[in-house]
Design an enzyme around this catalytic site. Structure first.
Site, mmCIF file in Angstrom:
data_model
loop_
_atom_site.group_PDB
_atom_site.id
_atom_site.type_symbol
_atom_site.label_atom_id
_atom_site.label_comp_id
_atom_site.label_asym_id
_atom_site.label_seq_id
_atom_site.Cartn_x
_atom_site.Cartn_y
_atom_site.Cartn_z
ATOM 1 N N ASN A 38 -28.837 45.335 -0.202
ATOM 2 C CA ASN A 38 -29.872 44.294 -0.336
ATOM 3 C C ASN A 38 -29.194 42.932 -0.282
ATOM 4 O O ASN A 38 -27.967 42.849 -0.349
ATOM 5 C CB ASN A 38 -30.653 44.511 -1.644
ATOM 6 C CG ASN A 38 -29.732 44.445 -2.843
ATOM 7 O OD1 ASN A 38 -29.176 43.406 -3.149
ATOM 8 N ND2 ASN A 38 -29.538 45.586 -3.516
ATOM 9 N N PHE A 76 -33.289 41.803 -15.347
ATOM 10 C CA PHE A 76 -33.870 40.855 -14.399
ATOM 11 C C PHE A 76 -34.930 41.583 -13.588
ATOM 12 O O PHE A 76 -34.779 42.775 -13.300
ATOM 13 C CB PHE A 76 -32.787 40.303 -13.464
ATOM 14 C CG PHE A 76 -32.123 39.067 -14.014
ATOM 15 C CD1 PHE A 76 -31.289 39.156 -15.116
ATOM 16 C CD2 PHE A 76 -32.356 37.823 -13.452
ATOM 17 C CE1 PHE A 76 -30.687 38.017 -15.650
ATOM 18 C CE2 PHE A 76 -31.759 36.679 -13.972
ATOM 19 C CZ PHE A 76 -30.924 36.780 -15.076
ATOM 20 N N LYS A 131 -17.560 58.274 11.430
ATOM 21 C CA LYS A 131 -18.652 57.439 11.950
ATOM 22 C C LYS A 131 -19.652 58.297 12.742
ATOM 23 O O LYS A 131 -19.230 59.077 13.615
ATOM 24 C CB LYS A 131 -18.057 56.356 12.847
ATOM 25 C CG LYS A 131 -19.096 55.416 13.400
ATOM 26 C CD LYS A 131 -18.475 54.401 14.347
ATOM 27 C CE LYS A 131 -19.565 53.680 15.099
ATOM 28 N NZ LYS A 131 -19.048 52.878 16.186
ATOM 29 N N ASP A 165 -31.724 51.518 -5.731
ATOM 30 C CA ASP A 165 -32.372 52.619 -6.457
ATOM 31 C C ASP A 165 -32.087 53.974 -5.814
ATOM 32 O O ASP A 165 -32.236 55.004 -6.453
ATOM 33 C CB ASP A 165 -33.887 52.387 -6.509
ATOM 34 C CG ASP A 165 -34.231 51.236 -7.445
ATOM 35 O OD1 ASP A 165 -33.728 51.244 -8.585
ATOM 36 O OD2 ASP A 165 -34.986 50.323 -7.032
ATOM 37 N N LYS A 207 -41.550 46.413 -16.961
ATOM 38 C CA LYS A 207 -40.135 46.815 -16.920
ATOM 39 C C LYS A 207 -39.475 46.612 -18.284
ATOM 40 O O LYS A 207 -38.672 47.425 -18.719
ATOM 41 C CB LYS A 207 -39.389 46.000 -15.860
ATOM 42 C CG LYS A 207 -39.679 46.488 -14.459
ATOM 43 C CD LYS A 207 -38.992 45.669 -13.389
ATOM 44 C CE LYS A 207 -39.561 46.059 -12.028
ATOM 45 N NZ LYS A 207 -39.073 45.227 -10.948
ATOM 46 N N LYS A 260 -38.088 49.969 -19.962
ATOM 47 C CA LYS A 260 -36.629 50.106 -20.048
ATOM 48 C C LYS A 260 -36.115 49.762 -21.447
ATOM 49 O O LYS A 260 -34.905 49.749 -21.679
ATOM 50 C CB LYS A 260 -35.948 49.230 -18.991
ATOM 51 C CG LYS A 260 -36.320 49.633 -17.551
ATOM 52 C CD LYS A 260 -35.438 48.992 -16.492
ATOM 53 C CE LYS A 260 -35.932 49.327 -15.093
ATOM 54 N NZ LYS A 260 -34.942 49.096 -14.041
HETATM 55 N N1 CTP Z 1 -31.647 48.225 -12.706
HETATM 56 C C1 CTP Z 1 -30.781 49.188 -13.183
HETATM 57 N N2 CTP Z 1 -30.555 50.315 -12.462
HETATM 58 C C2 CTP Z 1 -31.204 50.523 -11.297
HETATM 59 C C3 CTP Z 1 -32.128 49.562 -10.827
HETATM 60 C C4 CTP Z 1 -32.311 48.425 -11.542
HETATM 61 O O1 CTP Z 1 -30.195 48.995 -14.246
HETATM 62 N N3 CTP Z 1 -30.981 51.633 -10.635
HETATM 63 C C5 CTP Z 1 -31.854 46.993 -13.495
HETATM 64 C C6 CTP Z 1 -31.633 45.726 -12.709
HETATM 65 O O2 CTP Z 1 -30.294 45.281 -12.796
HETATM 66 C C7 CTP Z 1 -32.590 44.760 -13.374
HETATM 67 C C8 CTP Z 1 -33.711 45.636 -13.843
HETATM 68 O O3 CTP Z 1 -33.185 46.937 -13.889
HETATM 69 O O4 CTP Z 1 -32.016 44.145 -14.506
HETATM 70 C C9 CTP Z 1 -34.948 45.607 -12.970
HETATM 71 O O5 CTP Z 1 -34.642 46.037 -11.703
HETATM 72 P P1 CTP Z 1 -35.694 46.246 -10.527
HETATM 73 O O6 CTP Z 1 -34.992 46.851 -9.364
HETATM 74 O O7 CTP Z 1 -36.417 44.983 -10.273
HETATM 75 O O8 CTP Z 1 -36.647 47.240 -11.178
HETATM 76 P P2 CTP Z 1 -36.993 48.693 -10.855
HETATM 77 O O9 CTP Z 1 -37.111 49.342 -12.184
HETATM 78 O O10 CTP Z 1 -36.033 49.293 -9.904
HETATM 79 O O11 CTP Z 1 -38.460 48.567 -10.254
HETATM 80 P P3 CTP Z 1 -39.044 48.383 -8.757
HETATM 81 O O12 CTP Z 1 -37.916 48.625 -7.784
HETATM 82 O O13 CTP Z 1 -40.092 49.387 -8.723
HETATM 83 O O14 CTP Z 1 -39.572 46.983 -8.728
#
Ligand code: CTP
Length: 393
Positions: free
Chosen positions: A206, A318, A285, A275, A332, A336
Site C-alpha cells: 500500500n 490509526f 520469478k 491484511d 475499530k 480492537k
Molecule cells: N492493524 C493491525 N494489524 C493488521 C491491520 C491493521 O494491527 N493486520 C492496525 C493498524 O496499524 C491500525 C489499526 O489496526 O492501527 C486499524 O487498521 P485498519 O487497516 O484501518 O483497520 P482494519 O481493522 O484492517 O479494517 P478495514 O481494513 O476493514 O478498514
C-alpha cells in the site's frame, strides 16, 4: 525544524544573515525569510534567498510561489516566528493589531511561539509607547530578547543594540525545547507499509510512506521516551536515538511487536499492515505467461486485535478511512480494545498517504472525540503524544 525569520528596517538587519547561519548550524532545516519593505532598503532579499535556499517573502500582494506561501498556511507549517531585528514600528503594529504588510498579517495568523529581538536608538527604546507595546506583547506570550547596551549605529552609547546572536537563538531553542513529559516511558511505534511477496520481484503493498509514524517517533524521543520503531520499507531515514527494527512482512511486524512490547508502556500502531498475503510465494520469478489470473490470499494476523486482552500497555491505533470516518474508527476502537484511535480521511487532499500534513480526529475509549485542524504531521504527533502522556499518568 522550520522557522519563519522576520527582518525589519533597522540597520542591524544585516545581522539577520548571521542569525540564519546560527539557526542552520543548530539543525534548523528550513528558514522562510519575511522582509518588510524597510528591511529591503538595508539588505537585499537575495542575501537571504542565497543563505536559506528559500524565496524571501517581500510583499503581501505578490502572487504566492506555492500554496504554502500564504500567511495562513505558512503560519501552520512553521514551528516558530523569530523577528530579529524588530523595529519600534513593527513592535507597535504587533501590539496594536495592525496588519498592513505580510509580516504583521502573519503575526496575527500565527499560533506558534513568537520571539522578537528589538534593536533601535536608546531614546526610542526608552519611549513609553515602545515599552508599553512591549508590555502588551509580553503579556500576550511573545518572548522578547532585550537589546544589549553598547555602541549604537547612531554613534551614541546606551541600550538598544541588537542582543548577541547566540542569546537570540538560545532563547528560541529554550522555548521550542519540548517538555520531557514521556521521560522513562517505553514506547513501541510501528510505521510504514508491509510488503507481501508474490514472487522474488512482485509484492502486494500500500502507499504508506511512514511519515506519520516517524514523526511520532521523533517527537516521542524529544519528549524523553525510550522508543522502539518497527518499520516496514520506507524511503525516510530514522530519527536519532531510537531502537530501529526494520521489517518487511506483516508476520515479521507481528513478531517484532510481540517481542518489543514486553515491559513497554504503550504501543502506537501507525503502520498500514497488509491484511492479506499470498497463500504461497513462488521461489523463482513467475514468467508473465505463467502468472495466475487469481492469487489465493491468506489472512495476516491483526496485530492490535491479537493484543486485545493485554491490559499492561496503552494501545493507540490509526484508522485510515474514506467514508464515515468517525463511525468506522469508533468500531475499530471497540473491536480492537484500544485506548485511543486516530482517524483520518485518506481521500482528503493534504490528509492522505505521503502528505506532510494531516487532519485527524482523536477518539478515546471514553468515546470523547476531538477533531484537529489540518496541521503538519509533526504537530499532529505532538498533540497525540501529549494525550498519550495523560493516559500514562
Ligand atoms: N492493524 C493491525 N494489524 C493488521 C491491520 C491493521 O494491527 N493486520 C492496525 C493498524 O496499524 C491500525 C489499526 O489496526 O492501527 C486499524 O487498521 P485498519 O487497516 O484501518 O483497520 P482494519 O481493522 O484492517 O479494517 P478495514 O481494513 O476493514 O478498514
Amino acid at each position: 525544524m522550520h522557522i519563519a525569520l522576520g527582518i525589519t528596517g533597522c540597520i542591524a538587519a544585516y545581522k539577520a544573515a548571521s542569525i540564519v547561519r546560527e539557526l542552520q548550524k543548530r539543525g534548523v532545516t528550513k528558514i522562510t525569510p519575511i522582509m518588510t519593505s524597510s528591511a529591503q532598503k538595508l539588505i537585499t532579499p537575495l542575501t537571504f534567498e542565497a543563505l536559506t535556499n528559500q524565496r524571501a517573502i517581500t510583499d503581501q500582494w505578490s502572487p504566492p510561489e506555492s500554496r504554502e506561501i500564504t500567511h495562513i498556511s505558512l503560519a501552520r507549517s512553521v514551528d516558530a516566528l523569530l523577528v530579529a531585528p524588530v523595529t519600534a514600528n513593527t513592535i507597535g503594529k504587533f501590539a496594536n493589531g495592525i496588519a498592513d504588510d505580510f509580516l504583521s498579517t502573519f503575526f496575527m495568523a500565527i499560533e506558534k511561539p513568537v520571539v522578537i529581538a528589538p534593536a533601535m536608538n536608546k531614546e526610542m527604546w526608552s519611549k513609553e509607547a515602545v515599552q508599553k507595546n512591549l508590555d502588551i506583547l509580553r503579556e500576550r506570550g511573545v518572548h522578547i530578547v532585550d537589546p544589549d547596551s553598547g555602541y549604537l549605529a547612531c554613534g551614541e552609547v546606551g541600550a538598544g543594540r541588537l542582543a548577541e546572536i547566540k542569546k537570540i537563538v538560545d532563547t528560541l531553542f529554550d522555548i521550542l525545547k519540548p517538555e520531557k513529559i514521556l521521560l522513562g516511558k517505553k514506547i513501541v511505534i510501528t510505521a510504514g507499509p508491509t510488503r507481501e511477496a508474490i514472487d522474488p520481484v512482485r509484492y502486494l503493498s500500500n502507499p504508506s510512506t511512514g511519515k506519520m509514524g516517524y514523526a511520532i517517533a521523533e517527537q516521542a524521543v524529544a519528549m524523553g521516551a525510550d522508543v522502539t520503531l518497527i518499520s516496514g520499507p520506507v524511503e525516510i531515514s530514522p530519527p536519532n536515538d531510537i531502537k530501529m527494527i526494520p521489517v518487511v512482512t506483516a508476520l515479521e511486524m507481528n513478531d517484532a511487536v510481540e517481542k518489543s512490547i514486553v515491559g513497554a508502556d504503550a504501543l502506537i500502531m501507525t503502520a498500514a499492515v497488509a491484511d492479506f498475503r499470498p497463500a504461497s510465494i513462488a521461489t523463482g520469478k513467475i514468467k508473465k505467461d505463467k502468472m495466475p489470473r487469481e492469487i489465493k490470499l491468506e489472512r495476516n494476523p491483526d496485530i492490535l486485535l491479537s493484543l486485545k486482552d493485554n491490559k499492561n500497555i496503552i494501545k493507540v491505533g490509526f484508522a485510515a478511512e474514506t467514508e464515515n470516518i468517525e463511525g468506522n474508527a469508533k468500531k475499530k476502537l471497540e473491536s480492537k480494545g484500544l485506548d485511543m484511535i486516530i482517524a483520518n480521511d485518506v481521500s482528503e487532499p493534504g490528509s492522505g498517504f505521503g502528505s506532510d500534513t494531516n487532519r485527524v480526529i482523536m477518539i478515546s475509549k471514553k468515546n470523547e472525540s476531538e477533531s484537529l485542524e489540518m496541521m503538519s504531521k509533526k504537530d499532529v504527533a505532538i498533540v497525540i503524544l501529549k494525550k498519550l502522556a495523560g493516559l500514562l499518568l
